[in-house]
Motif scaffolding. Structure first.
Motif, PDB file in Angstrom:
ATOM      1  N   GLU A 306     -25.806   3.378 -31.320  1.00  0.00           N
ATOM      2  CA  GLU A 306     -24.762   4.391 -31.443  1.00  0.00           C
ATOM      3  C   GLU A 306     -24.135   4.720 -30.088  1.00  0.00           C
ATOM      4  OE1 GLU A 306     -23.310   5.911 -33.951  1.00  0.00           O
ATOM      5  OE2 GLU A 306     -24.483   4.967 -35.549  1.00  0.00           O
ATOM      6  N   TYR A 307     -24.811   4.357 -29.031  1.00  0.00           N
ATOM      7  CA  TYR A 307     -24.273   4.511 -27.687  1.00  0.00           C
ATOM      8  C   TYR A 307     -22.912   3.847 -27.559  1.00  0.00           C
ATOM      9  CZ  TYR A 307     -24.018   3.343 -22.642  1.00  0.00           C
ATOM     10  OH  TYR A 307     -23.627   3.166 -21.336  1.00  0.00           O
ATOM     11  N   PHE A 308     -22.716   2.742 -28.291  1.00  0.00           N
ATOM     12  CA  PHE A 308     -21.465   1.989 -28.169  1.00  0.00           C
ATOM     13  C   PHE A 308     -20.380   2.451 -29.138  1.00  0.00           C
ATOM     14  CE2 PHE A 308     -24.437  -1.160 -26.330  1.00  0.00           C
ATOM     15  CZ  PHE A 308     -23.794  -1.349 -25.115  1.00  0.00           C
ATOM     16  N   ARG A 309     -20.715   3.254 -30.123  1.00  0.00           N
ATOM     17  CA  ARG A 309     -19.714   3.626 -31.121  1.00  0.00           C
ATOM     18  C   ARG A 309     -18.488   4.305 -30.498  1.00  0.00           C
ATOM     19  NH1 ARG A 309     -20.232   4.842 -37.018  1.00  0.00           N
ATOM     20  NH2 ARG A 309     -18.422   6.100 -37.578  1.00  0.00           N
ATOM     21  N   PRO A 310     -18.641   5.362 -29.690  1.00  0.00           N
ATOM     22  CA  PRO A 310     -17.441   5.977 -29.093  1.00  0.00           C
ATOM     23  C   PRO A 310     -16.709   5.038 -28.144  1.00  0.00           C
ATOM     24  CG  PRO A 310     -19.437   6.947 -28.175  1.00  0.00           C
ATOM     25  CD  PRO A 310     -19.862   6.111 -29.332  1.00  0.00           C
ATOM     26  N   ARG A 311     -17.439   4.143 -27.493  1.00  0.00           N
ATOM     27  CA  ARG A 311     -16.787   3.207 -26.587  1.00  0.00           C
ATOM     28  C   ARG A 311     -15.946   2.195 -27.357  1.00  0.00           C
ATOM     29  NH1 ARG A 311     -20.747   0.839 -22.265  1.00  0.00           N
ATOM     30  NH2 ARG A 311     -18.728   0.139 -21.499  1.00  0.00           N
ATOM     31  N   ILE A 312     -16.417   1.781 -28.535  1.00  0.00           N
ATOM     32  CA  ILE A 312     -15.619   0.888 -29.372  1.00  0.00           C
ATOM     33  C   ILE A 312     -14.346   1.595 -29.826  1.00  0.00           C
ATOM     34  CG2 ILE A 312     -15.552  -0.277 -31.611  1.00  0.00           C
ATOM     35  CD1 ILE A 312     -18.538  -0.902 -31.213  1.00  0.00           C
ATOM     36  N   GLN A 313     -14.471   2.849 -30.233  1.00  0.00           N
ATOM     37  CA  GLN A 313     -13.285   3.600 -30.666  1.00  0.00           C
ATOM     38  C   GLN A 313     -12.309   3.774 -29.515  1.00  0.00           C
ATOM     39  OE1 GLN A 313     -11.205   4.142 -32.924  1.00  0.00           O
ATOM     40  NE2 GLN A 313     -12.201   5.690 -34.218  1.00  0.00           N
ATOM     41  N   GLN A 314     -12.798   4.037 -28.326  1.00  0.00           N
ATOM     42  CA  GLN A 314     -11.912   4.159 -27.164  1.00  0.00           C
ATOM     43  C   GLN A 314     -11.198   2.844 -26.885  1.00  0.00           C
ATOM     44  OE1 GLN A 314     -14.605   5.488 -24.113  1.00  0.00           O
ATOM     45  NE2 GLN A 314     -14.995   7.446 -25.135  1.00  0.00           N
ATOM     46  N   GLY A 315     -11.923   1.726 -27.014  1.00  0.00           N
ATOM     47  CA  GLY A 315     -11.302   0.423 -26.809  1.00  0.00           C
ATOM     48  C   GLY A 315     -10.212   0.158 -27.833  1.00  0.00           C
ATOM     49  N   LEU A 316     -10.464   0.486 -29.083  1.00  0.00           N
ATOM     50  CA  LEU A 316      -9.441   0.326 -30.125  1.00  0.00           C
ATOM     51  C   LEU A 316      -8.223   1.197 -29.829  1.00  0.00           C
ATOM     52  CD1 LEU A 316     -11.741   0.356 -33.300  1.00  0.00           C
ATOM     53  CD2 LEU A 316     -10.498  -1.617 -32.388  1.00  0.00           C
ATOM     54  N   ARG A 317      -8.470   2.399 -29.367  1.00  0.00           N
ATOM     55  CA  ARG A 317      -7.364   3.314 -29.055  1.00  0.00           C
ATOM     56  C   ARG A 317      -6.516   2.758 -27.918  1.00  0.00           C
ATOM     57  NH1 ARG A 317     -10.307   7.614 -27.955  1.00  0.00           N
ATOM     58  NH2 ARG A 317     -10.468   8.135 -30.163  1.00  0.00           N
ATOM     59  N   ARG A 318      -7.160   2.174 -26.922  1.00  0.00           N
ATOM     60  CA  ARG A 318      -6.412   1.668 -25.771  1.00  0.00           C
ATOM     61  C   ARG A 318      -5.494   0.508 -26.131  1.00  0.00           C
ATOM     62  NH1 ARG A 318     -11.098   3.337 -22.622  1.00  0.00           N
ATOM     63  NH2 ARG A 318     -12.206   1.389 -23.094  1.00  0.00           N
ATOM     64  N   ILE A 319      -5.829  -0.251 -27.165  1.00  0.00           N
ATOM     65  CA  ILE A 319      -4.952  -1.364 -27.553  1.00  0.00           C
ATOM     66  C   ILE A 319      -4.054  -0.986 -28.743  1.00  0.00           C
ATOM     67  CG2 ILE A 319      -6.552  -3.097 -26.685  1.00  0.00           C
ATOM     68  CD1 ILE A 319      -7.331  -3.660 -29.613  1.00  0.00           C
ATOM     69  N   GLY A 320      -4.052   0.299 -29.106  1.00  0.00           N
ATOM     70  CA  GLY A 320      -3.179   0.757 -30.183  1.00  0.00           C
ATOM     71  C   GLY A 320      -3.619   0.319 -31.564  1.00  0.00           C
ATOM     72  N   PHE A 321      -4.940   0.180 -31.766  1.00  0.00           N
ATOM     73  CA  PHE A 321      -5.454  -0.267 -33.060  1.00  0.00           C
ATOM     74  C   PHE A 321      -6.579   0.669 -33.513  1.00  0.00           C
ATOM     75  CE2 PHE A 321      -7.339  -3.169 -36.192  1.00  0.00           C
ATOM     76  CZ  PHE A 321      -6.215  -3.765 -36.727  1.00  0.00           C
ATOM     77  N   GLU A 322      -6.370   1.953 -33.371  1.00  0.00           N
ATOM     78  CA  GLU A 322      -7.404   2.924 -33.714  1.00  0.00           C
ATOM     79  C   GLU A 322      -7.595   2.996 -35.228  1.00  0.00           C
ATOM     80  OE1 GLU A 322      -8.693   7.523 -32.627  1.00  0.00           O
ATOM     81  OE2 GLU A 322      -6.743   6.737 -32.022  1.00  0.00           O
ATOM     82  N   ILE A 323      -8.838   2.958 -35.656  1.00  0.00           N
ATOM     83  CA  ILE A 323      -9.198   3.062 -37.066  1.00  0.00           C
ATOM     84  C   ILE A 323      -9.989   4.356 -37.241  1.00  0.00           C
ATOM     85  CG2 ILE A 323     -10.440   1.995 -38.993  1.00  0.00           C
ATOM     86  CD1 ILE A 323     -10.116  -0.698 -37.539  1.00  0.00           C
ATOM     87  N   PRO A 324      -9.518   5.293 -38.087  1.00  0.00           N
ATOM     88  CA  PRO A 324     -10.246   6.555 -38.264  1.00  0.00           C
ATOM     89  C   PRO A 324     -11.701   6.307 -38.655  1.00  0.00           C
ATOM     90  CG  PRO A 324      -8.102   6.646 -39.346  1.00  0.00           C
ATOM     91  CD  PRO A 324      -8.307   5.219 -38.912  1.00  0.00           C
ATOM     92  N   GLU A 325     -12.603   7.096 -38.097  1.00  0.00           N
ATOM     93  CA  GLU A 325     -14.021   6.833 -38.295  1.00  0.00           C
ATOM     94  C   GLU A 325     -14.476   7.041 -39.732  1.00  0.00           C
ATOM     95  OE1 GLU A 325     -16.932   7.816 -35.446  1.00  0.00           O
ATOM     96  OE2 GLU A 325     -15.534   7.861 -33.771  1.00  0.00           O
ATOM     97  N   GLU A 326     -13.704   7.757 -40.540  1.00  0.00           N
ATOM     98  CA  GLU A 326     -14.084   7.873 -41.953  1.00  0.00           C
ATOM     99  C   GLU A 326     -13.945   6.543 -42.696  1.00  0.00           C
ATOM    100  OE1 GLU A 326      -9.883   9.759 -41.577  1.00  0.00           O
ATOM    101  OE2 GLU A 326     -11.780   9.740 -40.453  1.00  0.00           O
ATOM    102  N   ARG A 327     -13.281   5.569 -42.058  1.00  0.00           N
ATOM    103  CA  ARG A 327     -13.184   4.237 -42.661  1.00  0.00           C
ATOM    104  C   ARG A 327     -14.243   3.275 -42.111  1.00  0.00           C
ATOM    105  NH1 ARG A 327      -6.784   3.027 -41.897  1.00  0.00           N
ATOM    106  NH2 ARG A 327      -5.982   5.076 -42.470  1.00  0.00           N
ATOM    107  N   TRP A 328     -15.061   3.733 -41.190  1.00  0.00           N
ATOM    108  CA  TRP A 328     -16.119   2.891 -40.635  1.00  0.00           C
ATOM    109  C   TRP A 328     -17.312   2.879 -41.579  1.00  0.00           C
ATOM    110  CZ3 TRP A 328     -16.952   2.734 -34.696  1.00  0.00           C
ATOM    111  CH2 TRP A 328     -15.702   2.740 -34.024  1.00  0.00           C
ATOM    112  N   PHE A 329     -18.010   1.757 -41.618  1.00  0.00           N
ATOM    113  CA  PHE A 329     -19.238   1.657 -42.413  1.00  0.00           C
ATOM    114  C   PHE A 329     -20.301   0.951 -41.579  1.00  0.00           C
ATOM    115  CE2 PHE A 329     -22.259  -0.400 -45.197  1.00  0.00           C
ATOM    116  CZ  PHE A 329     -22.522   0.576 -46.159  1.00  0.00           C
TER     117      PHE A 329
END
Length: 385
Positions: A306-329
């Motif tokens: 889970e240490y990497f979960r926010p970092r993955i979201q930040q990476g997605l945000r930086r490339i303009g491909f953010e996916i809301p976490e309610e869609r994560w599984f």
């Protein structure tokens, strides 16, 4: 090229779940006191339980990797599939039972009820399961096979028993207390990795009953031409970053050097894993496979902690491909990090536990820190044929 459908999923988790409190008694204590790093690692990884193919009383293996994988293949048998129908068996793992023969034929050997078939082995770490799926899918798409099975499996516990760790351990603990992120080196993996196997049934038509996944595409990217190895086993890392394989080491140095356990370079991991596998790989994939983030109904990211979960979201945000976490599984808290099998276990759990609907799109993401690779896969939910 014909369409390819995932017509069935199967998952096998060996023995009873092992809680955080019971891990050390199963894996064995190193030295004369409980491991101090266990609390640090478990506070960050979000894993609550995991599974080991190991008898907790004797600490001896209860399953080989091949046997565990064969059980997952048998889990696909039903009205739509019987083992004599199998044309291709593609098996990925980072923890085969032996160097040779290959893992694929060993799994086939555990399936005497199957007929002769093409059996192949895909090596690597986490991406080896996706590579096996890609191989199997291409045989179906090319009309070379009517029915194919792909697997991902791990028996990582065989690398994590206390007797496989030596004097290097105390030096690592001292460094880790000063810098907690160094828990990602060496002994960190004892508290991270889990055992399990998953299998996917592929064919040219959806299943006759229930929902299936149409496999729209799979993309794999390697950055090994730019990076030294980060996660490895069967070798030790030299100071300049190259690997020295176990065969080049004296036999009495295998244990002392840690060459026979999984190792990971945490500094290299932290610096490059998101930058390469998200911020660089995903734009390259999207250039070939145009896709909008808002078209994704389910995002299945494989991450080790889970240490990497926010970092993955930040990476997605930086490339303009953010996916809301309610869609994560993810099922990481329940099954742990099962390496090449993780995406198989997630797909099986998604199909069983979520309210899937025809037309929904599923984006799968598997990073690998071995020498930095990434796999992306897009699926579409379809109704019964």
């Amino acid at each position: 090229m014909q369409d390819v459908f995932i017509r069935g999923t199967s998952a096998v988790l060996p023995n009873a779940p092992v809680s955080n409190d019971d891990m050390e008694s199963v894996l064995g204590q190193i030295g004369d006191r409980p491991a101090r790093e266990r609390r640090i690692v478990l506070s960050r990884n979000g894993i609550r339980q995991r599974y080991y193919a190991m008898d907790p009383a004797t600490r001896q293996p209860t399953h080989t990797n091949a046997r565990l994988t064969a059980e997952s293949v048998r889990g696909l048998v039903g009205a739509d599939f019987s083992l004599p129908d199998l044309d291709v068996l593609a098996c990925g793992t980072s923890s085969p039972d032996q160097m040779a023969p290959g893992h694929g034929v060993m799994v086939h050997g555990e399936l005497p009820e199957a007929a002769s078939c093409e059996a192949v082995s895909l090596a690597g770490i986490c991406c080896s399961g996706v590579a096996a799926l890609r191989y199997a899918a291409l045989t179906v798409a090319a009309g070379q096979a009517r029915t194919a099975v792909a697997t991902g499996s791990e028996t990582a516990s065989t690398f994590m028993r206390s007797e496989q760790f030596t004097a290097q351990y105390e030096a690592q603990l001292t460094a880790m207390e000063r810098r907690p992120e160094l828990a990602f080196d060496g002994v960190f993996l004892r508290w991270m990795l889990s055992d399990g196997a998953g299998a996917l049934l592929l064919g040219q038509q959806p299943a006759e009953h229930g929902l299936s996944f149409r496999l729209d595409w799979i993309e794999l990217r390697s950055y090994a031409h730019e990076q030294a190895a980060c996660m490895y086993a069967g070798a030790r890392k030299r100071d300049q970053g190259s690997l020295q394989g176990w065969r080049a080491l004296p036999a009495d140095a295998w244990s002392a050097s840690g060459a026979m356990t999984f190792q990971q370079d945490v500094r290299q991991l932290n610096e490059h894993i998101v930058a390469l596998t998200i911020e660089r790989a995903l734009p390259e994939v999207l250039a070939r496979r145009p896709l909008a983030a808002d078209a994704i109904d389910w995002f299945l990211p494989h991450y080790s902690s889970e240490y990497f979960r926010p970092r993955i979201q930040q990476g997605l945000r930086r490339i303009g491909f953010e996916i809301p976490e309610e869609r994560w599984f993810t099922n990481l808290p329940e099954v742990g990090n099962v390496g090449s099998a993780s995406i198989y276990l997630m797909l099986d759990a998604l199909q069983r536990e979520s309210s899937l609907a025809p037309g929904q799109r599923v984006l799968c993401f598997v990073p690998e820190s071995g020498r930095f690779s990434a796999a992306y896969m897009l699926l579409t939910v379809v109704e019964a044929a």
